[in-house]
Design a protein around this motif. Structure first.
Motif: not given
Lengths: 461, 133
Positions: A407-408, A410, A412-413, B8, B30, B33-34, B116
């Motif tokens: 999981v990339t 986000p 915010q992290i 998650i 968050f 976001a998650l 990426i």
């Protein structure tokens, strides 16, 4: 009116900065002539995995990070450190610094007190140990006394240390013979990329601070790639200072063998650097540095070595967060803050380490934690934000878990640029964290290259 | 003291529980976001999970972390099977650890690198502010 602003950097711990590096080849040759034997430095292994390399301690001693320590400790010094966390001179020092050797190697070397031993690294002469004393230790006993026990240190130790604790394993894995004496580097290592641009030993860091006009500097201890919570911590902690916020924020990464599952050191130093390269902190105010030390994860005890290192670097303030340099639940999560706010008598501190005889000039800033609050719309300080139940707390192990699952993280992290640094080293090593393969390979390449230096004829035999 | 196990929830996992009561228990973290599901377990069961894996531990929030991704996948599978967020989900996953042994061992050696583009950070690093000593 007198000007009472802080105008100078704090003095080195112990009053004098140690620098034991010989840069003149002729002098180095003369010193080697005095040696009676050669010894190839070996990593300390636990269950076959490298957990420590004494070369890092020699580097940190000789470049002054551990001032006033000048070498491997004598038996009396070791006892003093374990009993009182003080050197024989009275200066605070938390950990045994020891040159250990196996009985087999000791018999082969045939050296004793008064002899000089040439230490070789990567096949090249590296340093000299002037042997002052030879004695034996019981490694398990040193390990227990280093970290403490729930019985002896009930203020902060919650559980007995065991083999799940990397630092405990380091001391348990030491060889039983100790050669005590001063170290001198006689063949200055060349720091390898990417670490070379972050190498600021105390003399150089002090020069750099002066060049930048810094007199108040705050240290951030790290063994992690920075998440946004770390960034908030650094930026907010830096509001401490004199008549204005601290001039500089110095990140000092601890580079060495770490536990399996931590990030590789290359990603850690470059991750922090990315914060200024990508503009999140002005580079004029931010300096990324490192110290060679195989982390002991000793929480309050580790915070003392951090104070030694950073005061020697010329740093005036140190941020200490929750679970500082900790691993597992052996210590109280605020053990370091207890030490730096009121002291821990069972460890020899009736007062905070800046208020005791032989203590520090560096001043602590004990900080609770930052979390992400969707209502505050910011990385909020736990001492301010009261939005119970909706904020998200940071956890390094949670973030590593995300990465592990593909999981990339986000924004915010992790800042996207910082995460890409993790990916860069992931591409290189084929794995995002320290695993057995990485730890073995890194012990072979280390952080340094040694220039070629001829051995004197009498040592070639 | 209770411990927690978080899973998650990505799009694929959300699709697997869509329309069930579990969907309502998905919580944002968050700032959304998650998303995750949380299973509360006893201290004893938490300890049992930790003991299965060399790296696993409780973090400062009381969550069981650093378990292998293969184990998290197995826990999610059990959540769907049992339609529950009770401790029996974790017990069932622990009982079946033998079935994912090879996956776990492989995970300790290699993890696929995310696809990426990192050219922008390589460009930023070309001229570091701090030069080599």
């Amino acid at each position: 009116m007198p000007d009472v602003r802080i105008k100078t950097l704090p003095p080195p711990h112990g009053g004098k900065l140690v620098e034991r590096v010989v840069r003149d080849p002729e002098m180095a040759r003369k010193l080697m002539e005095k040696c009676s034997a050669v010894y190839d430095i070996k990593p300390t292994l636990f269950k076959g995995n490298p957990v420590r390399n004494v070369y890092r301690e020699i580097m940190s001693v000789c470049y002054g990070f551990f001032s006033p320590v000048e070498g491997s400790m004598t038996k009396a010094e070791l006892e003093s450190v374990l009993e009182k966390r003080r050197l024989l001179s009275g200066w605070v020092f938390p950990y045994p610094i020891l040159f250990d050797i196996s009985e087999e190697d000791f018999k082969k070397l045939k050296v004793g007190a008064g002899d000089w031993l040439l230490l070789r690294l990567k096949g090249e002469p590296f340093a000299i140990l002037e042997i002052e004393e030879v004695y034996e230790i019981v490694p398990g006993d040193v390990a227990v006394r280093t970290f403490g026990t729930p019985e002896k240190n009930p203020e902060v130790v919650k559980a007995p240390f065991d083999q799940k604790h990397t630092g405990y394993n380091i001391y348990c894995s030491l060889n039983p013979i100790i050669l005590a004496g001063k170290y001198t580097i006689i063949n200055e290592p060349k720091i390898r990329p990417p670490f070379d641009r972050f190498w600021y030993p105390p003399k150089r860091s002090r020069e750099e601070f002066e060049k930048r006009g810094w007199t108040t500097v705050i240290a951030h201890q790290t063994r992690n790639v920075p998440h946004t919570g770390h960034e908030a911590l650094m930026k907010n902690a830096a509001y401490i200072g004199d008549i204005e916020p601290s001039h500089g924020i110095v990140v000092n990464a601890i580079v060495g063998a770490k536990r399996i599952g931590d990030f590789p050191d290359e990603a850690i130093v470059e991750g922090h650097e990315m914060l200024h390269l990508a503009g999140y902190i002005k580079p004029e105010r931010h300096l990324v540095t490192f110290t060679l030390w195989d982390m002991r994860y000793g929480n309050p005890i580790e915070s003392l070595i951090h104070a030694v290192i950073r005061q020697n670097m010329g740093i005036s303030f140190h941020m200490f967060g929750r679970d500082h340099a900790a691993l597992g639940e052996y210590y109280d999560i605020y053990a370091t803050q207890i030490l730096w706010s009121k002291g821990i008598p069972s460890f020899g501190f009736d007062a905070p380490p800046y208020a005791v005889e032989g203590g520090f000039y560096i001043r602590p800033q004990n900080i609770a934690e930052f979390w992400y609050c969707p209502k505050c719309l910011e990385f909020a300080y736990s001492g301010n934000c009261n939005h119970k139940g909706i904020y998200s707390r940071y956890s390094g192990s949670f973030i590593r878990g995300l990465i592990n699952e593909g999981v990339t993280p986000p924004p915010q992290i992790y800042r996207p640029e910082v995460y890409k640094v993790v990916v860069k080293w992931w591409q290189k090593f084929g794995y995002p964290f320290n695993n057995e393969k990485y730890l073995k390979e890194r012990e072979e390449r280390l952080e340094v290259d040694l220039p070629h230096m001829e051995l004197p004829a009498h040592l070639k035999k | 003291m209770a411990k927690y196990f978080g899973v998650i929830i990505d799009e694929k996992r959300l699709a697997a529980i869509k329309g069930t009561p579990l969907e309502e228990k998905v919580e944002p973290i968050f700032g959304g976001a998650l998303k995750r599901l949380v299973i509360e377990v006893s201290d004893e069961l938490g300890q049992k999970v930790i003991e299965q894996f060399s790296k696993a531990r409780f973090d400062a929030r009381g969550f069981i972390e650093e378990t292998p991704a293969a184990f998290k996948r197995l826990v999610f599978k059990k959540i769907v099977e049992k339609k529950s967020l009770g401790p029996e989900v974790i017990e069932a996953a622990v009982a079946e650890i033998h079935s994912i042994k090879e996956e776990i061992a492989k995970e300790d050696r290699e993890l696929p690198v995310p696809d990426i583009d990192i050219s922008d950070v390589l460009e930023l690093q070309k001229n570091p502010v701090q030069k080599p000593a």
